[in-house]
Write a protein that holds these residues in place. Structure first.
Motif, PDB file in Angstrom:
ATOM      1  N   ARG A 122      -0.785   7.296   7.085  1.00  0.00           N
ATOM      2  CA  ARG A 122      -2.048   6.774   6.434  1.00  0.00           C
ATOM      3  C   ARG A 122      -1.733   5.092   6.200  1.00  0.00           C
ATOM      4  O   ARG A 122      -2.840   4.387   6.318  1.00  0.00           O
ATOM      5  CB  ARG A 122      -2.053   7.395   5.095  1.00  0.00           C
ATOM      6  N   LYS A 123      -0.582   4.780   6.110  1.00  0.00           N
ATOM      7  CA  LYS A 123      -0.312   3.368   6.084  1.00  0.00           C
ATOM      8  C   LYS A 123      -0.931   2.712   6.935  1.00  0.00           C
ATOM      9  O   LYS A 123      -1.439   1.443   6.956  1.00  0.00           O
ATOM     10  CB  LYS A 123       1.059   3.051   5.549  1.00  0.00           C
ATOM     11  N   ALA A 124      -0.572   3.146   8.332  1.00  0.00           N
ATOM     12  CA  ALA A 124      -0.748   2.574   9.512  1.00  0.00           C
ATOM     13  C   ALA A 124      -2.372   2.675   9.730  1.00  0.00           C
ATOM     14  O   ALA A 124      -2.905   1.455  10.053  1.00  0.00           O
ATOM     15  CB  ALA A 124      -0.298   3.263  10.599  1.00  0.00           C
ATOM     16  N   ARG A 125      -3.069   3.750   9.314  1.00  0.00           N
ATOM     17  CA  ARG A 125      -4.499   3.780   9.501  1.00  0.00           C
ATOM     18  C   ARG A 125      -4.915   2.793   8.606  1.00  0.00           C
ATOM     19  O   ARG A 125      -6.255   2.215   9.010  1.00  0.00           O
ATOM     20  CB  ARG A 125      -4.842   5.110   8.984  1.00  0.00           C
ATOM     21  N   LEU A 126      -4.695   2.694   7.293  1.00  0.00           N
ATOM     22  CA  LEU A 126      -5.344   1.578   6.514  1.00  0.00           C
ATOM     23  C   LEU A 126      -5.316   0.274   6.987  1.00  0.00           C
ATOM     24  O   LEU A 126      -5.935  -0.713   6.793  1.00  0.00           O
ATOM     25  CB  LEU A 126      -4.553   1.738   5.156  1.00  0.00           C
ATOM     26  N   ALA A 127      -3.697  -0.151   7.385  1.00  0.00           N
ATOM     27  CA  ALA A 127      -3.429  -1.376   8.015  1.00  0.00           C
ATOM     28  C   ALA A 127      -4.361  -1.739   9.233  1.00  0.00           C
ATOM     29  O   ALA A 127      -4.812  -2.745   9.232  1.00  0.00           O
ATOM     30  CB  ALA A 127      -2.101  -1.225   8.409  1.00  0.00           C
TER      31      ALA A 127
ATOM     32  N   ILE B  99       0.807  -1.265   0.100  1.00  0.00           N
ATOM     33  CA  ILE B  99       0.131   0.005  -0.088  1.00  0.00           C
ATOM     34  C   ILE B  99       0.816   1.306  -0.003  1.00  0.00           C
ATOM     35  O   ILE B  99       0.468   2.495  -0.634  1.00  0.00           O
ATOM     36  CB  ILE B  99      -1.066  -0.143   1.101  1.00  0.00           C
ATOM     37  N   GLY B 100       2.195   1.176   0.750  1.00  0.00           N
ATOM     38  CA  GLY B 100       3.018   2.377   0.646  1.00  0.00           C
ATOM     39  C   GLY B 100       3.680   2.595  -0.740  1.00  0.00           C
ATOM     40  O   GLY B 100       4.270   3.690  -1.002  1.00  0.00           O
ATOM     41  N   ASP B 101       3.398   1.703  -1.640  1.00  0.00           N
ATOM     42  CA  ASP B 101       3.835   2.096  -3.185  1.00  0.00           C
ATOM     43  C   ASP B 101       2.789   3.231  -3.519  1.00  0.00           C
ATOM     44  O   ASP B 101       3.396   3.717  -4.803  1.00  0.00           O
ATOM     45  CB  ASP B 101       3.722   0.723  -3.971  1.00  0.00           C
TER      46      ASP B 101
END
Ligand SMILES: Nc1ncnc2c1ncn2[C@@H]1O[C@H](COP(=O)(O)OP(=O)(O)OP(=O)(O)O)[C@@H](O)[C@H]1O
Ligand SMILES: [Mg+2]
Length: 388
Positions: free
Chosen positions: A49-54, A39-41
């Motif tokens: 945001r990556k943490a929130r999505l994870a 997702i970080g790509d």
């Protein structure tokens, strides 16, 4: 899910090591690549945001695409505009890398796509009659529905498909693995072994007379077919939905495990037997019709999107109810218009005399309304009067 100690797969791994130039098909390569996307790509997805999505179990661009903006907003707390932008970024990302089809294509390109990515990746049903009905077997990136009364052969068709998908291409399979979502507790490993042995897919001990029992030389070779089926037992509708989402993670893990070795087995078929059982029980009554249809709609569309991204065929079975309209077919499939629209190919099954079964293409964007006859036998679904 990939069994490292599976002799079949380790043989293959050795083959690949021996032959570093072994070519993979484009599709297999794309699937392997897709599994590596993080997702970080995506542009605009930093650590926060990556943490929130994870936290919402969204870990790669495929998860965003499958869930869609409305749900992404709901489960992450992002506002709708931000969620829409994010999902569109994920879709563009997947299209740029060839994982998803481009939005605008010429008809000729579409035909090329169907010939190269769809037709070459069909899975035989194990029965010529049903293959003919489907134009060459189960189609990847599509959902094929079988509906019919009890004993009409739905589960036997699924067992046969779970074996056929594992065969090499020259025998009509894709040398792949299978995921079976079992909502009725009717998956039977014994039937898989029966089908493998009856069809002589493993070496058998000599059996000079037709009446002699068929016994494998090495029963472990037959058990290997079981190793390549993952059975997920769903206990209720929301569990079934959860499993369908978990599958995407399994596909990722699976592809990660093969570490860019694209010829290793991958999941090629998802079976749901049956799709509607839990929904019928849990959403009984008129008052719950709307939420039932909404839940089914989301579930089936997510399965379809997963199939499209990973180039997988999906088969599901469906039960029937009496048709209250009093004319035409006395039975109709459960799930109303939602399932009627969502399944790409819809096949009606009915019982004939003894082991005979009739399959009719009920709805398809490309097939005529053919009717064919098959049988339910020890070898699964088979052609009448002949060897499977
Ligand atoms: N080992 C076997 N050998 C031969 N026929 C079998 C074998 N196992 C099951 N069958 C036949 O398959 C038929 C049952 O089909 P199947 O289980 O696919 O029904 P279904 O459509 O899934 O029904 P339901 O709606 O109850 O789930 C029966 O007629 C049964 O005799
Ligand atoms: Mg059944």
């Amino acid at each position: 899910m990939v069994k490292k100690d599976n002799p079949k797969s380790s043989d293959k791994e050795d083959e690949v090591k021996d032959n570093p130039n072994a070519e993979s098909t484009d599709v297999e390569k794309e699937v392997a690549d897709a599994a590596e996307f993080d997702i970080g790509d995506l542009e605009g997805v930093g650590a926060v945001r990556k943490a929130r999505l994870a936290a919402a179990n969204i870990n790669n661009p495929m998860d965003l695409m499958v869930r869609g903006p409305v749900e992404v907003a709901e489960i992450t707390g992002l506002d709708r505009d931000a969620a829409e932008k994010l999902v569109q970024t994920a879709i563009d990302f997947l299209k740029e890398r060839g994982v998803m089809e481009k939005t605008f294509q010429s008809g000729r390109d579409k035909l090329k796509f169907r010939k190269e990515k769809i037709d070459k990746n069909r899975i035989t049903t194990g029965c010529k009659a049903l293959d003919e009905l489907l134009g060459g077997g189960y189609e990847p990136q599509s959902v094929t529905e079988f509906y019919g009364v009890y004993g009409s052969g739905k589960t036997q068709i699924c067992h046969t498909a779970a074996v056929m998908a594992q065969l090499p291409r020259e025998q009509g399979g894709l040398d792949g693995e299978v995921i079976w979502i079992d909502t009725e507790a009717t998956f039977r490993p014994e039937r898989i072994i029966d089908i493998v042995v009856e069809r002589e897919l493993v070496p058998l001990q000599p059996h000079p007379k037709k009446s002699d029992p068929k016994i494998p030389v090495d029963e472990n070779q037959a058990y290997e077919f079981l190793d390549r089926i993952t059975v997920a037992s769903a206990t209720n509708a929301s569990h079934q939905e959860l499993i369908a989402d978990k599958i995407r993670e399994m596909l990722k893990v699976h592809e990660d495990q093969i570490e860019g070795r694209p010829t290793a087995p991958r999941v090629v078929l998802i079976i749901v037997d049956s799709l509607t059982t839990h929904y019928r029980v849990e959403y009984a009554g008129r008052g719950l019709l709307q939420p039932k249809q909404a839940a089914l709609n989301t579930h089936i569309h997510r399965l379809l999107k997963t199939a499209q991204i990973f180039n997988i065929a999906v088969i599901f079975t469906n039960q029937v109810v009496a048709n209250p309209e009093g004319f035409g077919n006395p039975i109709k499939p459960v799930g109303g218009n939602v399932l009627a629209h969502a399944s790409t190919y819809r096949i009606a099954l009915r019982k004939g005399a003894n082991v005979k079964r009739i399959a009719k293409m009920d709805d398809s964007p490309m097939h005529e309304q053919l009717e064919v006859i098959f049988e339910t036998t020890k070898g699964g679904c088979t052609d009448p009067e002949g060897k499977p």
